[in-house]
Design a protein around this motif. Structure first.
Motif, mmCIF file in Angstrom:
data_model
loop_
_atom_site.group_PDB
_atom_site.id
_atom_site.type_symbol
_atom_site.label_atom_id
_atom_site.label_comp_id
_atom_site.label_asym_id
_atom_site.label_seq_id
_atom_site.Cartn_x
_atom_site.Cartn_y
_atom_site.Cartn_z
ATOM 1 N N GLU A 230 3.932 0.639 7.749
ATOM 2 C CA GLU A 230 4.660 1.243 6.629
ATOM 3 C C GLU A 230 6.156 1.032 6.821
ATOM 4 O OE1 GLU A 230 5.183 5.538 4.344
ATOM 5 O OE2 GLU A 230 3.918 5.377 6.110
ATOM 6 N N GLN A 249 10.554 1.950 -6.042
ATOM 7 C CA GLN A 249 9.478 2.476 -5.210
ATOM 8 C C GLN A 249 9.043 1.471 -4.151
ATOM 9 O OE1 GLN A 249 8.310 5.668 -5.414
ATOM 10 N NE2 GLN A 249 9.972 5.917 -6.910
ATOM 11 N N ASN A 250 9.292 0.194 -4.388
ATOM 12 C CA ASN A 250 8.874 -0.841 -3.448
ATOM 13 C C ASN A 250 10.005 -1.124 -2.465
ATOM 14 O OD1 ASN A 250 8.522 -3.753 -2.495
ATOM 15 N ND2 ASN A 250 6.558 -3.366 -3.514
ATOM 16 N N GLU A 251 9.743 -0.926 -1.180
ATOM 17 C CA GLU A 251 10.807 -1.033 -0.188
ATOM 18 C C GLU A 251 11.280 -2.475 0.024
ATOM 19 O OE1 GLU A 251 12.218 1.521 0.183
ATOM 20 O OE2 GLU A 251 11.468 2.903 1.677
ATOM 21 N N ASN A 317 3.482 -5.406 -5.120
ATOM 22 C CA ASN A 317 2.935 -4.068 -5.387
ATOM 23 C C ASN A 317 2.857 -3.314 -4.072
ATOM 24 O OD1 ASN A 317 0.320 -4.721 -4.116
ATOM 25 N ND2 ASN A 317 0.087 -6.081 -5.912
ATOM 26 N N GLU A 318 2.336 -2.106 -4.123
ATOM 27 C CA GLU A 318 2.305 -1.259 -2.918
ATOM 28 C C GLU A 318 1.384 -1.810 -1.836
ATOM 29 O OE1 GLU A 318 -0.695 0.238 -5.920
ATOM 30 O OE2 GLU A 318 1.411 -0.390 -5.921
ATOM 31 N N ASN A 319 0.499 -2.753 -2.208
ATOM 32 C CA ASN A 319 -0.431 -3.316 -1.224
ATOM 33 C C ASN A 319 0.019 -4.668 -0.664
ATOM 34 O OD1 ASN A 319 -2.276 -1.149 -1.577
ATOM 35 N ND2 ASN A 319 -2.991 -2.099 -3.487
#
Length: 774
Positions: A230, A249-251, A317-319
């Motif tokens: 993470e 939201q995406n680092e 995306n978050e994945n």
């Protein structure tokens, strides 16, 4: 464009400069400051360390925290969901006054005493970074419980927002602004830590291959990273991104946004697994679009248009774990031409690429990777895949004297060279006063000597240029075109003053009617006419005036005076500009003065009006078929044929239902403006004599006039015909009465002097022309 002083300090040391100094300098060099203020945490807000966190016994959403604030531990009730033991937090102590007006006091929350407040970023007057409290980290420096928060640079900063003109894309970054400040304040860039490739990691060639068409107009630099765990950005980066309203939201995208705002390089990112279903190597193809834009595709599927947009399916995306990072540059002129043809656009990307992003991709890529190296959860693949585009630097030659003339003050050549070199120009000397400047590749807006001059003025400061009085010198605008325009205007005004109305028609006319008037129109007939009445270029203005007069007669007009000016064409289609006059019907309207019986217009009356309009002229015999054989003549001025005048042929008058009609047409190119010259006039009385001479029929008056002028009698001021008489007794002769006017500038004339002059005239006329007194 938003920047902060601490962010600028990463590239150049501005510790000795106040906010006012920076604002003044930025405004002076053409970077307009819209807003500037302090970004400082309130007093009595300190670093706290959360030792314990326990649930409130009477409230599900409240926690009772034991917080170390240096000298003591405080019990603070906190409702934030993200508070945890072991965190460093910002604590507002009793007596602290927050920007929203809240004053911190001891209070009881559901029966539990709270001695302070754990704060979020917004409660301290900073941008919002999350929905809970603000967790501090080592990016601030050493976190010491009890230390005032505003002793850390990030919370004692200065905010500046600037408004950039569209041509200054080079300043759409912290580095770009710092570059101009370095030149303006005569500072030096800080030495940046160099980037070293990580060891014991995979190479980029294992997962990525790039194929590119020839003659691309874009440059690319590709890197690959992998997220092992993470990822959480530092507080400094998150707070800065929130300040410029780019926190997402995406680092990984936060990393890219941060690097873009810092360096000006445009970044993009693709999810490896989305583009390639298998775990094998990914191949990207870059091709050239219709407008020279670069199109990126994978597996024959378009994924992005460089500098304009990226397809949604290819975005992170978050994945996303294995990520391809792309840095690119495309010339702004290409973006400007291509973007109107794409409905889908990324406004943030287009905003930068359209104005000109940073073309030195390595600057941004190394900056980004150095930031990423500090995070253990990011694995950076070694090596890069690059697509290069050779671009020649623009060169501008300029004369130092010309620059000084434009600016208005004398600036030494060495000072000019120093300023330009500070701004990144490469200079070479052509001659003593002429320099050659190679324009930096990041300045796409520089193209000529005026742009070079603007750069020098920016750095000198417009306020340092002494004001000078405006020297207003009107350029001489008198030329042949103006003279022709002025002459025509004067003639038109005189025509109106003499009772004429201006008529306007098409440049086209009826071929049939022009042929009937005797004008050969076979060579100027139109191949594709508007209609049968407008099927030829007009060869005269007379026909249109005759038709206009006929129309007026049919509408019960009895006094018709018209004129028209415009182009006409001869049988070889040569264009000339003419002016024509027409007088039809009566001289004036019926009224008491003429006993309601006005006279029809006469040749003499028409000629008199024409003289009032164009000045004196001479007449000679002519032969125009559409004019009466008895009343027509060619018009001469100073021996030059300028046109014709006469009565319209009786048959044409009858065919068009016209009353007695006279016309004249003049060639404007042969008319000259007459300048009035003051002459000495006599204060003494004049004397006149009349002579009645017998002249044979068909005798030309011009011969008589020439003979009298040959004598050059000093006291003869003028002479003119006053009467023509004929009866049966005169047979083949006319009696021509001429009035002679005599006057002297020096004295009153004696009778003997006038008599001698008359006798000399009679003797000369008899000897040369055989003319005698009646």
């Amino acid at each position: 464009m938003i920047l902060t002083k601490t962010w600028l300090n990463e590239f150049v040391d501005l510790s000795s400069k106040s906010l006012q100094d920076l604002v003044k300098t930025l405004n002076a060099i053409g970077i307009e400051v819209d807003d500037a203020h302090k970004l400082k945490a309130p007093d009595k807000v300190v670093v706290g360390f959360v030792k314990e966190k326990n649930k409130h016994k009477d409230a599900d959403k409240l926690n009772v925290c034991k917080v170390d604030v240096g000298e003591t531990d405080l019990q603070i009730v906190c409702g934030a969901s993200n508070v945890e033991a072991g965190q460093f937090v910002a604590v507002a102590l009793e007596g602290a006054k927050l920007p929203n007006g809240l004053v911190i006091k001891k209070a009881k929350l559901r029966g539990v005493e709270s001695c302070g407040m754990i704060c979020s970023s917004t409660e301290l007057g900073f941008a919002k970074i999350n929905d809970g409290i603000m967790v501090l980290d080592e990016s601030l420096g050493d976190l010491i419980p009890g230390k005032a928060l505003n002793e850390y640079e990030l919370f004692n900063d200065e905010y500046i927002e600037v408004e950039l003109t569209p041509n200054r894309g080079d300043c759409l970054s912290i580095y770009g602004i710092a570059r101009d400040l370095v030149a303006a304040l005569e500072l030096e860039f800080k030495k940046q830590e160099s980037f070293s490739e990580p060891e014991h990691t995979l190479g980029i060639g294992r997962v990525l291959r790039i194929t590119a068409e020839k003659e691309l107009q874009s440059t690319f630099n590709y890197r690959v990273i992998e997220l092992k765990d993470e990822l959480k950005l530092s507080l400094t980066m998150r707070l800065r991104l929130a300040t410029i309203q780019s926190l997402s939201q995406n680092e990984v995208m936060n990393f890219l946004n941060y690097a873009t705002h810092s360096t000006g390089v445009i970044f993009n990112a693709y999810d490896f697994k989305v583009l390639e279903a298998s775990e094998s190597e990914l191949s990207l193809k870059i091709s050239k679009g219709k407008f020279a834009e670069s199109i990126i595709s994978c597996n024959n599927k378009q994924i992005a248009i460089t500098g304009i947009y990226e397809e949604k399916f290819a975005k992170l995306n978050e994945n996303s774990k294995l990520i391809i990072i792309e840095a690119s540059y495309t010339c702004p002129n290409i973006i400007a031409e291509a973007k109107p043809h794409y409905k889908e656009q990324d406004s943030e990307v287009v905003y930068r690429s359209f104005r000109g992003s940073e073309p030195r991709l390595s600057l941004g890529v190394e900056y980004l990777l150095k930031k990423m190296l500090k995070y253990p959860s990011i694995a950076i693949y070694t090596g890069s895949q690059q697509v290069l585009c050779e671009r020649e630097q623009k060169e501008v030659n300029f004369n130092v004297a010309d620059i000084n003339k434009m600016i208005g003050i004398d600036i030494d050549k060495n000072e000019i060279a120093k300023i330009l070199q500070k701004l990144g120009f490469e200079l070479s000397v052509i001659s003593d006063q002429i320099l050659n400047a190679k324009v930096p590749i990041w300045r796409s807006d520089i193209s000529n000597v005026s742009d070079i001059c603007e750069e020098i003025v920016r750095m000198i400061g417009i306020d340092n240029i002494k004001a000078q009085g405006l020297e207003f010198v009107e350029k001489k605008r008198f030329n042949q075109t103006y003279d022709e325009y002025k002459l025509l205007k004067d003639i038109r005004l005189k025509a109106v003053a003499n009772g004429y109305f201006e008529s306007v028609h098409y440049v086209l006319d009826s071929q049939k009617e022009l042929d009937e008037l005797g004008f050969n129109t076979s060579k100027i007939k139109l191949v594709n006419p508007i209609n049968s009445d407008l099927n030829a270029l007009r060869s005269t203005l007379i026909n249109q005036l005759l038709n206009a007069a006929s129309f007026n007669i049919k509408n019960s007009q009895k006094v018709i005076k018209l004129f028209q000016s415009g182009a006409t064409f001869d049988e070889k289609s040569n264009e000339s500009h003419k002016i024509a006059f027409l007088s039809c019907g009566f001289v004036e309207e019926a009224k008491i003065a003429n006993k309601a019986k006005p006279q029809l217009v006469s040749f003499y009356a028409f000629l008199l009006k024409l003289k009032n309009i164009i000045g004196s002229f001479e007449l000679q015999s002519s032969n125009h078929h559409f004019l009466s054989p008895y009343e027509q003549a060619d018009i001469y001025k100073e021996g030059v044929l300028i046109g014709f005048v006469g009565r319209v042929h009786l048959k044409i008058e009858q065919d068009k239902d016209l009353l007695q009609t006279y016309v004249a047409e003049l060639d404007l190119s042969k008319l000259k403006a007459e300048f009035k010259k003051a002459k000495v006039y006599s204060k003494f009385p004049s004397m006149s004599r009349d002579l009645s001479l017998l002249v044979p029929k068909g005798f030309a008056y011009s011969a008589l006039k020439q003979a009298v002028n040959e004598l050059k009698i000093p006291i003869l001021e003028s002479f003119r015909i006053v009467d023509i008489y004929h009866d049966e007794s005169l047979k083949e002769h006319f009696s021509l009465s001429i009035n002679f006017l005599f006057k002297s500038l020096d004295k009153t004339l004696e009778e003997s002097e006038v008599t001698a002059a008359i006798e000399a005239i009679l003797a000369h006329l008899k000897a040369k022309l055989k003319l005698e007194l009646r």
